[in-house]
Design an enzyme around this catalytic site. Sequence first.
Site, mmCIF file in Angstrom:
data_model
loop_
_atom_site.group_PDB
_atom_site.id
_atom_site.type_symbol
_atom_site.label_atom_id
_atom_site.label_comp_id
_atom_site.label_asym_id
_atom_site.label_seq_id
_atom_site.Cartn_x
_atom_site.Cartn_y
_atom_site.Cartn_z
ATOM 1 C CG ASP A 69 37.958 -11.078 20.454
ATOM 2 O OD1 ASP A 69 39.093 -10.635 20.699
ATOM 3 O OD2 ASP A 69 37.083 -11.238 21.332
ATOM 4 C CB ILE A 70 43.595 -10.785 18.222
ATOM 5 C CG1 ILE A 70 43.606 -9.568 19.154
ATOM 6 C CG2 ILE A 70 43.544 -10.378 16.762
ATOM 7 C CD1 ILE A 70 44.854 -8.715 19.028
ATOM 8 N N GLY B 86 41.658 0.239 11.411
ATOM 9 C CA GLY B 86 42.485 1.317 11.945
ATOM 10 C C GLY B 86 43.308 2.004 10.873
ATOM 11 C CE1 TYR C 199 49.434 0.889 22.684
ATOM 12 C CE2 TYR C 199 51.202 2.468 22.983
ATOM 13 C CZ TYR C 199 50.458 1.654 22.166
ATOM 14 O OH TYR C 199 50.739 1.607 20.821
ATOM 15 C CE LYS D 2 51.749 -2.559 20.384
ATOM 16 N NZ LYS D 2 50.955 -3.310 19.370
ATOM 17 C CB THR E 239 54.519 1.736 20.921
ATOM 18 O OG1 THR E 239 54.478 3.090 21.374
ATOM 19 C CG2 THR E 239 54.572 0.829 22.144
ATOM 20 C CB THR F 35 45.921 2.528 20.045
ATOM 21 O OG1 THR F 35 44.611 2.767 19.507
ATOM 22 C CG2 THR F 35 46.626 1.452 19.232
ATOM 23 C CB ALA G 84 47.303 -2.568 19.069
#
Length: 304
Positions: free
Chosen positions: A54-55, A10, A145, A149, A121, A80, A78
């Site tokens: 892969d988290i 990213g 989202y 987060k 964020t 997003t 993340a």
Amino acid sequence: MKVLVTGVAGQLGYDVMNELAKKGHEGIGSDIASFYNGIQDDSAAATQPYYSLDITDKKRVDELLNEIKPDAVIHCAAWTAVDMAEDDDKIEKVRAVNADGTKYIAEACKELDCKMVYLSTDYVFDGTKDGKYTENDETNPINIYGESKLAGEKYVQEILDKYYIVRTSWVFNINGKNFIETMLRLSKANNQLSIVNDQIGSPTYTKDLSRLLVDMLETSKYGLYHATNEGYCSWYEFANTIFKLANINIDIKAINSNEYASRAKRPMNSKLSKDKLIEYGFKPLPHWEDALKDYLIRRGDLLI
């Protein structure tokens, strides 16, 4: 310092890897993709060690961190896609990535006694406040989202002592999709664009933000921070500045949020106070207009 960076495919993770190399640290990249999304260059982000991760797979997270034994983790990975996150069949996945995945990273960091940077964020706020949001203001996300987060933030705070939670907004850079790229692309096929003018925030250049994140890691000034480029604007003002600097002549119409169809609600006010950064001795990021100029120069759309 040995630093594992998640989400290196990213915009931010890519720049963090380059900044770590610049500062003489050992950066190790990871992402769910098995390659860097087609990136072909000789930067640190593309040439340093890389692992597929892969988290949301706790076992894999534990195995990889125990194998690498980093001194710190900068967690950029993340979900997003804000509008897609509202789809009924995506909500569980969004929470698995942004909340559970962050929890697994934090637990592994706790086990290894290493530092963790978690990128959050402006969407943790509902945008109804007059003035700037501080780190101590009440959170109240208005989309999936933002909820996911914020859940990640809470896991990090509950599990770790050695953490830096950094809330940012409106990110852009060369590597990845962003508002600037969208505006430049749309300008080639349209004579007029309608841009939202009642959402206010700060465009943030990941090249600048990555420098700050590495600076933070070199200290023990743990805690929750807001970090964006200086200055505030609406999306309409941002678009106008993009076209002016890129010397593109196009008619732009200012509209309200309720005139723009989107699945996810956005906060109207995303002004984040950066006073805490100053208080703790960190160098503020440049003004967003200066960051935009640098971006367009690197992209070849602005001649020096």
